[in-house]
Structures are given as C-alpha cells and as structure tokens.
Design a protein around this motif. Structure first.
Motif, short mmCIF file in Angstrom:
data_model
loop_
_atom_site.label_atom_id
_atom_site.label_comp_id
_atom_site.label_asym_id
_atom_site.label_seq_id
_atom_site.Cartn_x
_atom_site.Cartn_y
_atom_site.Cartn_z
N TYR A 62 0.83 -1.21 0.00
CA TYR A 62 0.00 0.00 0.00
C TYR A 62 0.87 1.26 0.00
CZ TYR A 62 -3.08 3.67 1.73
OH TYR A 62 -3.77 4.84 1.88
N HIS A 63 1.87 1.30 0.88
CA HIS A 63 2.69 2.50 1.01
C HIS A 63 3.69 2.66 -0.13
CE1 HIS A 63 1.07 3.83 4.79
NE2 HIS A 63 1.26 2.63 5.33
N LEU A 64 3.94 1.60 -0.89
CA LEU A 64 4.88 1.69 -2.01
C LEU A 64 4.18 1.98 -3.34
CD1 LEU A 64 7.26 -1.28 -1.14
CD2 LEU A 64 7.84 1.17 -1.16
N ALA A 65 2.86 2.10 -3.31
CA ALA A 65 2.10 2.29 -4.55
C ALA A 65 1.20 3.52 -4.43
CB ALA A 65 1.24 1.04 -4.81
N PRO A 66 0.64 3.95 -5.54
CA PRO A 66 -0.37 5.02 -5.45
C PRO A 66 -1.55 4.56 -4.60
CG PRO A 66 0.32 4.69 -7.72
CD PRO A 66 0.92 3.57 -6.92
N ARG A 67 -2.28 5.51 -4.07
CA ARG A 67 -3.38 5.21 -3.15
C ARG A 67 -4.37 4.23 -3.76
NH1 ARG A 67 -8.06 9.03 -0.63
NH2 ARG A 67 -8.70 7.54 0.97
N ASP A 68 -4.73 3.19 -2.96
CA ASP A 68 -5.70 2.18 -3.37
C ASP A 68 -6.69 2.01 -2.22
OD1 ASP A 68 -7.15 -0.06 -4.10
OD2 ASP A 68 -5.40 -1.18 -4.78
N GLU A 119 -4.92 6.78 4.00
CA GLU A 119 -6.20 7.34 3.57
C GLU A 119 -5.98 8.67 2.87
OE1 GLU A 119 -8.45 7.06 7.27
OE2 GLU A 119 -9.40 5.26 6.49
N ASP A 120 -6.58 9.76 3.35
CA ASP A 120 -6.50 11.02 2.62
C ASP A 120 -5.11 11.66 2.69
OD1 ASP A 120 -6.69 11.61 5.28
OD2 ASP A 120 -8.22 13.15 5.07
N GLU A 121 -4.24 11.18 3.58
CA GLU A 121 -2.86 11.70 3.63
C GLU A 121 -1.99 11.05 2.56
OE1 GLU A 121 -1.44 10.88 7.52
OE2 GLU A 121 -2.89 12.18 8.50
N HIS A 122 -2.48 10.02 1.94
CA HIS A 122 -1.71 9.25 0.94
C HIS A 122 -1.82 9.95 -0.41
CE1 HIS A 122 -0.66 5.93 -1.74
NE2 HIS A 122 -0.14 5.32 -0.70
N ASP A 123 -0.75 10.62 -0.82
CA ASP A 123 -0.80 11.33 -2.09
C ASP A 123 0.14 10.74 -3.14
OD1 ASP A 123 1.51 12.07 -0.86
OD2 ASP A 123 1.19 14.22 -1.02
N GLY A 124 0.87 9.73 -2.79
CA GLY A 124 1.78 9.06 -3.71
C GLY A 124 2.57 8.01 -2.95
N PRO A 125 3.32 7.20 -3.65
CA PRO A 125 4.08 6.15 -2.97
C PRO A 125 5.21 6.72 -2.11
CG PRO A 125 4.46 6.08 -5.35
CD PRO A 125 3.46 7.14 -5.09
N LEU A 126 5.54 6.00 -1.06
CA LEU A 126 6.69 6.36 -0.22
C LEU A 126 7.95 5.73 -0.82
CD1 LEU A 126 5.44 5.71 3.44
CD2 LEU A 126 5.91 7.92 2.38
N PRO A 127 9.09 6.36 -0.62
CA PRO A 127 10.34 5.71 -1.06
C PRO A 127 10.66 4.53 -0.13
CG PRO A 127 10.81 7.79 0.06
CD PRO A 127 9.32 7.69 -0.07
N GLU A 128 11.36 3.55 -0.64
CA GLU A 128 11.75 2.36 0.15
C GLU A 128 12.47 2.72 1.44
OE1 GLU A 128 11.73 -1.08 -0.05
OE2 GLU A 128 10.63 -1.31 -1.89
N THR A 129 13.12 3.87 1.44
CA THR A 129 13.93 4.27 2.59
C THR A 129 13.15 5.05 3.65
OG1 THR A 129 14.60 6.27 1.41
CG2 THR A 129 16.05 4.33 1.22
N ALA A 130 11.85 5.19 3.48
CA ALA A 130 11.04 5.96 4.43
C ALA A 130 11.07 5.33 5.82
CB ALA A 130 9.60 6.06 3.93
N GLN A 131 11.13 6.15 6.84
CA GLN A 131 11.17 5.69 8.23
C GLN A 131 9.91 4.91 8.61
OE1 GLN A 131 13.23 5.64 10.89
NE2 GLN A 131 14.82 6.16 9.42
N GLN A 132 8.82 5.19 7.95
CA GLN A 132 7.57 4.50 8.29
C GLN A 132 7.71 2.99 8.09
OE1 GLN A 132 4.02 6.08 6.52
NE2 GLN A 132 2.70 4.77 7.74
N PHE A 133 8.48 2.57 7.10
CA PHE A 133 8.66 1.14 6.88
C PHE A 133 9.40 0.48 8.05
CE2 PHE A 133 8.21 2.43 2.34
CZ PHE A 133 7.03 1.75 2.12
N GLN A 134 10.34 1.21 8.64
CA GLN A 134 11.05 0.68 9.81
C GLN A 134 10.11 0.58 11.01
OE1 GLN A 134 14.20 -0.55 9.91
NE2 GLN A 134 13.62 -1.23 11.94
N ARG A 135 9.26 1.59 11.20
CA ARG A 135 8.29 1.56 12.31
C ARG A 135 7.30 0.40 12.13
NH1 ARG A 135 8.74 7.15 11.56
NH2 ARG A 135 6.85 7.21 10.29
N ILE A 136 6.86 0.20 10.89
CA ILE A 136 5.93 -0.90 10.61
C ILE A 136 6.61 -2.24 10.88
CG2 ILE A 136 4.68 -2.11 8.76
CD1 ILE A 136 4.11 0.68 7.53
N ALA A 137 7.84 -2.40 10.39
CA ALA A 137 8.56 -3.66 10.60
C ALA A 137 8.80 -3.93 12.08
CB ALA A 137 9.89 -3.63 9.84
N ASP A 138 9.17 -2.89 12.83
CA ASP A 138 9.39 -3.07 14.27
C ASP A 138 8.11 -3.50 14.98
OD1 ASP A 138 12.06 -2.39 14.03
OD2 ASP A 138 11.76 -0.31 14.70
#
Length: 158
Positions: A62-68, A119-138
C-alpha cells in the motif's frame, strides 16, 4: 460371616469403586478440556501471527504504490479482525499479561501502518527508505513475537 454382612461388604466395595471411577472420570474430563483449551489458544495465536504476515505485506504494498482504497479497507478490516480475535482470546486464556501485550502490539502496528501516509494523507508512494517502513517492521516483529510467546506459554515446561 452372614449373608447380610457379606452383602454390606460387597456394597461398600462397590461404592468405593464407583466413587473412585467418578473422581477419575471428572479429573480426566477436566484434563481433556484444559488440553483442548490450550490447543485452541495456541492455534488461534498461530492464525493471528499468519494474519499479521498478510497485514504486513499489504501495508508495504500500500505504502509503495499510489493510493488504493480497496487495500486501505482490507488493511483496516484485517487489523480490526486481529484486534477482535485477540480480545476474544481472553474468554478462554488465563494469561492476561501476555494477551494484553498482544492487544497492545496490534494497536501499535495499526498506528505504525495508518498513523501517517494513510487514507487522505496518501498522495503518492513512499520511497523504500522511508522511516515508516522501519516503524511498521518493528511493530510487526514485536506483535509476532508476542503471539509466539502466547502460543508457547500454553505448553509450559514442567
């Protein structure tokens, strides 16, 4: 010995055997119920851990793609179902401390996934290096570990 006293002795022995059978039967039934309950909790913990795998994969996609919107709904429903199932385990599991940790970890995973860029904050994909991916993985790994502990605590080392 008279026939009456022999009959009374036999009746006494029969009563002792009957009482013994009743006690053993009740203890065996209680042991079987406890075993079934522990197996049910362990199976549920395993299923919830597998559900977390799907949530993690969906959230990364979801976070690596356009909003779905369909994926948003699937993630929200899966997180809600996981939280509901974890709460339902308190009906059959006495380990309230581990269950509380499981529920807390699901809430932390939900915050990591949907706290931002959702949701409405999603305006495009995140880069692979985004900190959010680390928080999700943790949060994902912590929740998986909690459910693994819950599963293993159902069969303590004696």
């Amino acid at each position: 010995m008279s026939a009456g006293s022999e009959f009374a002795a036999w009746l006494g022995q029969a009563a002792v055997v009957g009482f013994g059978w009743l006690v053993v039967h009740r203890l065996s039934a209680a042991r079987d119920r406890d075993k079934a309950r522990r197996e049910m909790v362990a199976d549920s913990a395993e299923q919830l851990a597998a559900c977390l795998d799907a949530i993690h994969a969906d959230s990364r996609g979801y976070h690596l793609a356009p909003r779905d919107v369909a994926v948003e709904v699937r993630i929200k429903m899966a997180l809600q179902d996981a939280a509901m199932h974890a709460l339902g385990l308190s009906e059959i599991c006495n380990d309230s401390e581990t269950l509380a940790r499981c529920r807390s970890d699901i809430a932390a995973l939900r915050r990591a996934i949907s706290g931002e860029h959702f949701e409405d904050e999603h305006d495009g994909p995140l880069p692979e290096t985004a900190q959010q991916f680390q928080r999700i993985a943790d949060a994902f790994l912590k929740a998986k570990r909690s459910f693994l502990q819950l599963k293993h605590r159902q069969f303590p080392v004696v």
